[in-house]
Design an enzyme around this catalytic site. Structure first.
Site, short mmCIF file in Angstrom:
data_model
loop_
_atom_site.label_atom_id
_atom_site.label_comp_id
_atom_site.label_asym_id
_atom_site.label_seq_id
_atom_site.Cartn_x
_atom_site.Cartn_y
_atom_site.Cartn_z
N HIS A 233 -6.44 -12.33 -2.47
CA HIS A 233 -7.00 -11.40 -1.49
C HIS A 233 -8.30 -11.97 -0.91
CE1 HIS A 233 -5.00 -8.09 -4.08
NE2 HIS A 233 -4.35 -8.10 -2.93
N LYS B 233 0.81 6.76 -6.97
CA LYS B 233 0.76 5.57 -7.81
C LYS B 233 -0.54 5.54 -8.61
CE LYS B 233 1.65 0.85 -6.64
NZ LYS B 233 1.89 -0.06 -5.52
N ARG C 225 2.58 -14.72 1.27
CA ARG C 225 2.66 -15.68 0.16
C ARG C 225 3.91 -16.53 0.24
NH1 ARG C 225 1.58 -11.02 -4.13
NH2 ARG C 225 3.02 -10.12 -2.62
N SER D 128 -1.65 -8.68 -7.84
CA SER D 128 -2.42 -7.83 -8.76
C SER D 128 -1.57 -7.41 -9.94
CB SER D 128 -2.92 -6.58 -8.02
OG SER D 128 -3.75 -6.94 -6.95
O1 PNS Z 1 -1.53 -4.14 -1.64
P1 PNS Z 1 -0.27 -3.44 -1.18
O2 PNS Z 1 0.07 -2.29 -2.10
O3 PNS Z 1 0.88 -4.39 -0.97
O4 PNS Z 1 -0.63 -2.82 0.27
C1 PNS Z 1 0.31 -2.05 0.99
C2 PNS Z 1 -0.45 -1.17 2.01
C3 PNS Z 1 -1.45 -0.28 1.28
C4 PNS Z 1 -1.18 -2.05 2.99
C5 PNS Z 1 0.59 -0.30 2.77
O5 PNS Z 1 1.37 0.41 1.85
C6 PNS Z 1 -0.07 0.67 3.74
O6 PNS Z 1 -0.45 0.29 4.82
N1 PNS Z 1 -0.21 1.94 3.29
C7 PNS Z 1 -0.90 2.95 4.05
C8 PNS Z 1 0.06 4.05 4.51
C9 PNS Z 1 0.81 3.61 5.77
O7 PNS Z 1 0.20 3.36 6.80
N2 PNS Z 1 2.14 3.53 5.65
C10 PNS Z 1 3.00 3.10 6.73
C11 PNS Z 1 3.18 1.59 6.74
S1 PNS Z 1 4.24 1.09 8.05
#
Ligand code: PNS
Length: 169
Positions: free
Chosen positions: A27, A51, A100, A137
């Site tokens: 990150h 979560k 990645r 993570s």
């Molecule tokens: O670190 P992660 O868990 O892979 O991140 C995923 C994250 C938090 C970036 C994604 O789930 C997100 O944007 N969540 C916010 C809610 C949202 O906007 N959902 C619609 C995505 S199209």
């Protein structure tokens, strides 16, 4: 004002979103690279109430703030809701994400297209430093839980927090 002068005076903002439970060197690599490309970079800790994480949101924010202290144009915030709303409220036109491997691509593409369709926000993918192409993570937490060495995978403050949380020190 119109034309190049007004365009030139605009602050270029981007967001690096994620769960950051906890922040890893992968990150950090993406955030530092975004901080060189943009005037202001927001690190958005997206809250997912469904979560339960290892670290509370405030702890994650604190760890990210310490790990990114050297980058003067990086700010860290938590958000509960859609990423596109986070962007809209702060006038952020770009989401920066690390890729990645090909396995990341399908889901990231879906989110990028959905977000773009919702508000027009763009997603820019940065190829992860190969040193961190396997890093997540979840894996860090799993390895650390069973006593594996993750010192080279996370910032020192995170290593300390992991050791404390997993009662190894
Ligand atoms: O670190 P992660 O868990 O892979 O991140 C995923 C994250 C938090 C970036 C994604 O789930 C997100 O944007 N969540 C916010 C809610 C949202 O906007 N959902 C619609 C995505 S199209």
């Amino acid at each position: 004002m119109t034309g190049p002068e007004s365009e030139g005076s605009q602050v270029r903002r981007a967001v690096c979103p994620g769960s950051f439970d906890p922040i890893t060197n992968g990150h950090l690599d993406i955030i530092s690279r975004a901080s060189r490309l943009y005037d202001e970079v927001y690190v958005a800790v997206m809250i997912n109430k469904a979560k339960k994480g290892l670290f509370e949101i405030e702890e994650r924010i604190d760890l990210i703030r310490q790990a990114t202290a050297e980058f003067e144009n990086v700010r860290v915030e938590a958000f509960h809701g859609l990423l596109v709303d986070f962007c809209k409220q702060r006038d952020i036109p770009a989401i920066v994400k690390g890729l990645r491997a090909v396995s990341d691509f399908d889901y990231e593409l879906q989110m990028a297209q959905m977000n773009n369709g919702l508000t027009g926000v763009e997603t820019l993918f940065v190829p992860t430093n190969p040193t961190y192409s396997f890093l997540s993570s979840s894996l860090v937490k799993e390895v650390a839980t069973w006593g594996g060495d993750v010192a080279h995978l996370v910032p020192p403050v995170v290593l300390e927090a992991l050791n404390k949380r997993l009662r190894k020190d």
